[in-house]
Scaffold this motif. Sequence first.
Motif: not given
Length: 179
Positions: A36, A40, A43-44, A49-51, A53, A75, A78-80
């Motif tokens: 994870l 992250v 994604c950065r 954006q985490h949402r 994924i 997960a 983290y916003g997934f």
Amino acid sequence: MTEIALDEMQEHLRKTPSLRLSLNVGDDEMTDNLYLERLVSGCRRHDIQHRQIKLEITESSRSESGLIAAFCQRAREYGFNISLDDFGTGTANIEWLTVLDFDEIKIDRIFIANIDDPVKRALLVSVVKGLRGTGKPLVFEGVETPAQFKFIRYLDKKALIQGWFTGKPAPIAALNIQV
């Protein structure tokens, strides 16, 4: 594979915030304490954006439900998004519905194939009725014919449909993504 998917989809994901990238997650990823964090970081690095994924927990997982639940919780922190993939093919489905924090349920194609058979059709109807009680969106996998599509729409007008009826696999260059 995760890094390749992020790299290939980054432009589409940045241009279309409503687009989601689904990644299958199995035992290897769930038992990797750094998976994870690497996701992250990816994604950065790609400005995703985490949402956007969606992590699909594969039904072939043999991990203990407590480990899967802990992975899902981390997960989601983290916003997934979490999807229960291939519902109906493994041994832990009913338990997973009660212990995992998830966003959607993907009903396996075994329920969709041959829905002309009255027994299979009745089974699919029963499964859908039961799953509606979770309040989670349903995704029907393996929809390949107009008759299957029509029946799924009859069962659940809000359902998402996945399969060759809606689109065949294609290379990334062939995608024409529109909002």
